[in-house]
Write a protein that holds these residues in place. Structure first.
Motif, PDB file in Angstrom:
ATOM      1  N   SER A   1       3.137  -0.035 -12.670  1.00  0.00           N
ATOM      2  CA  SER A   1       2.020  -0.855 -13.141  1.00  0.00           C
ATOM      3  C   SER A   1       0.752  -0.015 -13.048  1.00  0.00           C
ATOM      4  CB  SER A   1       1.860  -2.116 -12.295  1.00  0.00           C
ATOM      5  OG  SER A   1       0.585  -2.699 -12.502  1.00  0.00           O
ATOM      6  N   LYS A   2       0.112   0.240 -14.183  1.00  0.00           N
ATOM      7  CA  LYS A   2      -1.089   1.071 -14.178  1.00  0.00           C
ATOM      8  C   LYS A   2      -2.228   0.400 -13.419  1.00  0.00           C
ATOM      9  CE  LYS A   2      -0.364   3.895 -18.308  1.00  0.00           C
ATOM     10  NZ  LYS A   2      -0.961   4.379 -19.564  1.00  0.00           N
ATOM     11  N   SER A   3      -2.399  -0.911 -13.594  1.00  0.00           N
ATOM     12  CA  SER A   3      -3.508  -1.595 -12.915  1.00  0.00           C
ATOM     13  C   SER A   3      -3.327  -1.554 -11.402  1.00  0.00           C
ATOM     14  CB  SER A   3      -3.625  -3.043 -13.400  1.00  0.00           C
ATOM     15  OG  SER A   3      -2.428  -3.762 -13.182  1.00  0.00           O
ATOM     16  N   THR A   4      -2.083  -1.690 -10.945  1.00  0.00           N
ATOM     17  CA  THR A   4      -1.811  -1.618  -9.503  1.00  0.00           C
ATOM     18  C   THR A   4      -2.074  -0.217  -8.979  1.00  0.00           C
ATOM     19  OG1 THR A   4      -0.166  -3.391  -9.589  1.00  0.00           O
ATOM     20  CG2 THR A   4      -0.031  -1.873  -7.730  1.00  0.00           C
ATOM     21  N   ALA A   5      -1.618   0.795  -9.699  1.00  0.00           N
ATOM     22  CA  ALA A   5      -1.822   2.181  -9.269  1.00  0.00           C
ATOM     23  C   ALA A   5      -3.297   2.511  -9.161  1.00  0.00           C
ATOM     24  CB  ALA A   5      -1.138   3.131 -10.245  1.00  0.00           C
ATOM     25  N   ARG A   6      -4.086   2.084 -10.143  1.00  0.00           N
ATOM     26  CA  ARG A   6      -5.528   2.361 -10.112  1.00  0.00           C
ATOM     27  C   ARG A   6      -6.177   1.714  -8.895  1.00  0.00           C
ATOM     28  NH1 ARG A   6      -5.891   0.379 -16.328  1.00  0.00           N
ATOM     29  NH2 ARG A   6      -4.868   2.181 -17.287  1.00  0.00           N
ATOM     30  N   TYR A   7      -5.791   0.467  -8.636  1.00  0.00           N
ATOM     31  CA  TYR A   7      -6.374  -0.228  -7.489  1.00  0.00           C
ATOM     32  C   TYR A   7      -5.980   0.442  -6.178  1.00  0.00           C
ATOM     33  CZ  TYR A   7      -7.308  -3.760  -3.948  1.00  0.00           C
ATOM     34  OH  TYR A   7      -7.751  -4.383  -2.818  1.00  0.00           O
ATOM     35  N   LEU A   8      -4.716   0.829  -6.062  1.00  0.00           N
ATOM     36  CA  LEU A   8      -4.254   1.470  -4.832  1.00  0.00           C
ATOM     37  C   LEU A   8      -5.017   2.768  -4.565  1.00  0.00           C
ATOM     38  CD1 LEU A   8      -0.372   0.965  -5.061  1.00  0.00           C
ATOM     39  CD2 LEU A   8      -1.982  -0.254  -3.576  1.00  0.00           C
ATOM     40  N   VAL A   9      -5.187   3.581  -5.599  1.00  0.00           N
ATOM     41  CA  VAL A   9      -5.915   4.843  -5.422  1.00  0.00           C
ATOM     42  C   VAL A   9      -7.361   4.576  -5.020  1.00  0.00           C
ATOM     43  CG1 VAL A   9      -6.833   6.867  -6.634  1.00  0.00           C
ATOM     44  CG2 VAL A   9      -4.434   6.214  -6.925  1.00  0.00           C
ATOM     45  N   ALA A  10      -8.021   3.650  -5.710  1.00  0.00           N
ATOM     46  CA  ALA A  10      -9.416   3.325  -5.393  1.00  0.00           C
ATOM     47  C   ALA A  10      -9.537   2.794  -3.965  1.00  0.00           C
ATOM     48  CB  ALA A  10      -9.959   2.310  -6.390  1.00  0.00           C
ATOM     49  N   LYS A  11      -8.632   1.915  -3.585  1.00  0.00           N
ATOM     50  CA  LYS A  11      -8.694   1.302  -2.251  1.00  0.00           C
ATOM     51  C   LYS A  11      -8.430   2.332  -1.163  1.00  0.00           C
ATOM     52  CE  LYS A  11      -9.197  -2.507   0.163  1.00  0.00           C
ATOM     53  NZ  LYS A  11     -10.525  -3.175   0.211  1.00  0.00           N
ATOM     54  N   ILE A  12      -7.437   3.186  -1.372  1.00  0.00           N
ATOM     55  CA  ILE A  12      -7.145   4.230  -0.378  1.00  0.00           C
ATOM     56  C   ILE A  12      -8.338   5.162  -0.230  1.00  0.00           C
ATOM     57  CG2 ILE A  12      -5.728   6.289   0.064  1.00  0.00           C
ATOM     58  CD1 ILE A  12      -3.371   4.682  -1.233  1.00  0.00           C
ATOM     59  N   LEU A  13      -8.921   5.575  -1.342  1.00  0.00           N
ATOM     60  CA  LEU A  13     -10.105   6.437  -1.271  1.00  0.00           C
ATOM     61  C   LEU A  13     -11.208   5.778  -0.452  1.00  0.00           C
ATOM     62  CD1 LEU A  13     -10.371   7.810  -4.931  1.00  0.00           C
ATOM     63  CD2 LEU A  13      -9.950   9.168  -2.875  1.00  0.00           C
ATOM     64  N   TYR A  14     -11.497   4.524  -0.766  1.00  0.00           N
ATOM     65  CA  TYR A  14     -12.600   3.847  -0.079  1.00  0.00           C
ATOM     66  C   TYR A  14     -12.312   3.663   1.410  1.00  0.00           C
ATOM     67  CZ  TYR A  14     -16.132   0.450   1.190  1.00  0.00           C
ATOM     68  OH  TYR A  14     -17.172  -0.179   1.824  1.00  0.00           O
ATOM     69  N   GLU A  15     -11.117   3.175   1.731  1.00  0.00           N
ATOM     70  CA  GLU A  15     -10.781   2.908   3.141  1.00  0.00           C
ATOM     71  C   GLU A  15     -10.789   4.188   3.978  1.00  0.00           C
ATOM     72  OE1 GLU A  15     -10.505   0.044   4.609  1.00  0.00           O
ATOM     73  OE2 GLU A  15     -10.682  -1.147   2.779  1.00  0.00           O
ATOM     74  N   GLU A  16     -10.364   5.287   3.393  1.00  0.00           N
ATOM     75  CA  GLU A  16     -10.346   6.544   4.136  1.00  0.00           C
ATOM     76  C   GLU A  16     -11.737   7.169   4.218  1.00  0.00           C
ATOM     77  OE1 GLU A  16      -7.395   8.066   5.719  1.00  0.00           O
ATOM     78  OE2 GLU A  16      -7.136   5.900   5.503  1.00  0.00           O
ATOM     79  N   LEU A  17     -12.529   7.045   3.180  1.00  0.00           N
ATOM     80  CA  LEU A  17     -13.850   7.689   3.161  1.00  0.00           C
ATOM     81  C   LEU A  17     -14.855   6.994   4.081  1.00  0.00           C
ATOM     82  CD1 LEU A  17     -14.114   8.579  -0.624  1.00  0.00           C
ATOM     83  CD2 LEU A  17     -13.926  10.189   1.284  1.00  0.00           C
ATOM     84  N   ILE A  18     -14.756   5.675   4.226  1.00  0.00           N
ATOM     85  CA  ILE A  18     -15.726   4.993   5.095  1.00  0.00           C
ATOM     86  C   ILE A  18     -15.509   5.331   6.571  1.00  0.00           C
ATOM     87  CG2 ILE A  18     -16.207   3.119   3.478  1.00  0.00           C
ATOM     88  CD1 ILE A  18     -14.330   1.339   5.130  1.00  0.00           C
ATOM     89  N   LYS A  19     -14.399   6.020   6.860  1.00  0.00           N
ATOM     90  CA  LYS A  19     -14.187   6.485   8.243  1.00  0.00           C
ATOM     91  C   LYS A  19     -15.161   7.606   8.600  1.00  0.00           C
ATOM     92  CE  LYS A  19      -9.252   5.314   8.289  1.00  0.00           C
ATOM     93  NZ  LYS A  19      -7.868   5.844   8.349  1.00  0.00           N
ATOM     94  N   TYR A  20     -15.766   8.236   7.590  1.00  0.00           N
ATOM     95  CA  TYR A  20     -16.752   9.291   7.830  1.00  0.00           C
ATOM     96  C   TYR A  20     -18.102   8.629   8.060  1.00  0.00           C
ATOM     97  CZ  TYR A  20     -13.227  12.664   6.359  1.00  0.00           C
ATOM     98  OH  TYR A  20     -12.089  13.422   6.272  1.00  0.00           O
ATOM     99  N   GLU A  21     -18.284   8.156   9.294  1.00  0.00           N
ATOM    100  CA  GLU A  21     -19.469   7.359   9.610  1.00  0.00           C
ATOM    101  C   GLU A  21     -20.754   8.175   9.623  1.00  0.00           C
ATOM    102  OE1 GLU A  21     -18.644   5.332  13.246  1.00  0.00           O
ATOM    103  OE2 GLU A  21     -17.041   4.086  12.371  1.00  0.00           O
TER     104      GLU A  21
END
Length: 292
Positions: free
Chosen positions: A247-267
């Protein structure tokens, strides 16, 4: 909506791609996935503004996947709300004559994002252990001293390349680049459907090449070497994420969410504060402009 945990997709031990599903159920209808995607990419765009102002890290997003995996459309949707000055996309094709005069990592090194920016590699330095692994005769174009024929390419050669890639990624991470590597994982049946859609749509069939069908016949070989590359190079500093992408829509969301969740760890990534002498006079400047 089902919560997304980046660790569920991160490769931290040896994997068998045949045992990883190409589907992921977010447990909501498609329009809600799209709505969540918009919200997440807006948050990513705001974080990118802070990264740009902070100026001490770069972010490199590497996308790999077999033909029709959805890399182009994913880039378009995930990074839609980014300031264009803060993101640069590179699509790596067959090396040109200048690139072939350098080592295989050279063209990737000079394309790395500057601090404060995102870089997106659409196909990456991993093509050098994927396409060339499936078609070792391509290596002859690199004019390597020790390779005069495909028979000269040994397992030791590939092990050395994996080591070079791990060292390359360690070097850039140690110097301030945050690295994400995403493998867009689709099924062979899903690829068949996407190739058929590509052929049946007049505005899409320009993308089709008869060579796509020849490469499809090598599906198992490509899958074998993708799996090997992921297992050999998913490290703590530069991990791979395997993204279910039927599912392209699911893949796009997963990538965006993973990027955001991992990047906000850089406080430590924050907008710089105004210089004290300017901050003291902030009200004066405001009043001056109001009086104009």
């Amino acid at each position: 909506m089902k919560k997304v945990y980046p660790g569920d997709f991160k490769i931290t031990s040896k994997v068998n791609l045949d045992e990883i599903s190409t589907k992921f159920d977010l447990e909501v209808e498609k329009k809600k996935v799209k709505k969540a995607m918009v919200s997440t990419r807006e948050e990513l765009g705001e974080w990118q503004d802070k990264l740009y102002a902070h100026g001490k890290y770069a972010v490199l997003v590497c996308l790999q996947g077999i033909d029709t995996a959805g890399k182009d459309s994913l880039i378009r949707e995930v990074f839609k709300d980014f300031n264009t000055r803060g993101v640069v996309v590179h699509s790596f094709k067959v090396p040109n004559s200048l690139e072939l005069k350098h080592d295989y990592l050279w063209r990737h090194y000079i394309a790395l994002p500057a601090r404060g920016k995102f870089g997106v590699f659409n196909r990456t330095h991993y093509e050098n252990v994927l396409v060339t692994r499936v078609h070792p005769e391509y290596l002859l174009n690199e004019n390597l001293p020790e390779v005069k024929s495909p028979e000269d390419i040994t397992e030791e050669f590939w092990e050395k390349r994996y080591e070079q890639i791990r060292n390359f990624e360690k070097h850039i991470v140690d110097n301030g680049t945050i690295v994400f590597k995403f493998f867009l994982h689709i099924s062979k049946e899903e690829q068949r459907k996407r190739l058929l859609r590509r052929l049946n749509k007049p505005n899409k069939n320009w993308k089709f090449s008869p060579g796509d069908l020849e490469e499809r016949k090598l599906w198992k070989t490509y899958r074998k070497y993708y799996q090997e590359a992921i297992n050999k190079t998913s490290t703590e500093k530069a991990p791979w994420y395997v993204i279910p992408s039927d599912s392209k829509s699911t893949a796009r969301y997963l990538v965006a969410k993973i990027l955001y969740e991992e990047l906000i760890k850089y406080e430590d990534v924050k907008e710089p504060e105004l210089a004290p002498e300017i901050f003291k006079k902030l009200e004066e400047y405001i009043e001056e402009l109001k009086k104009e």
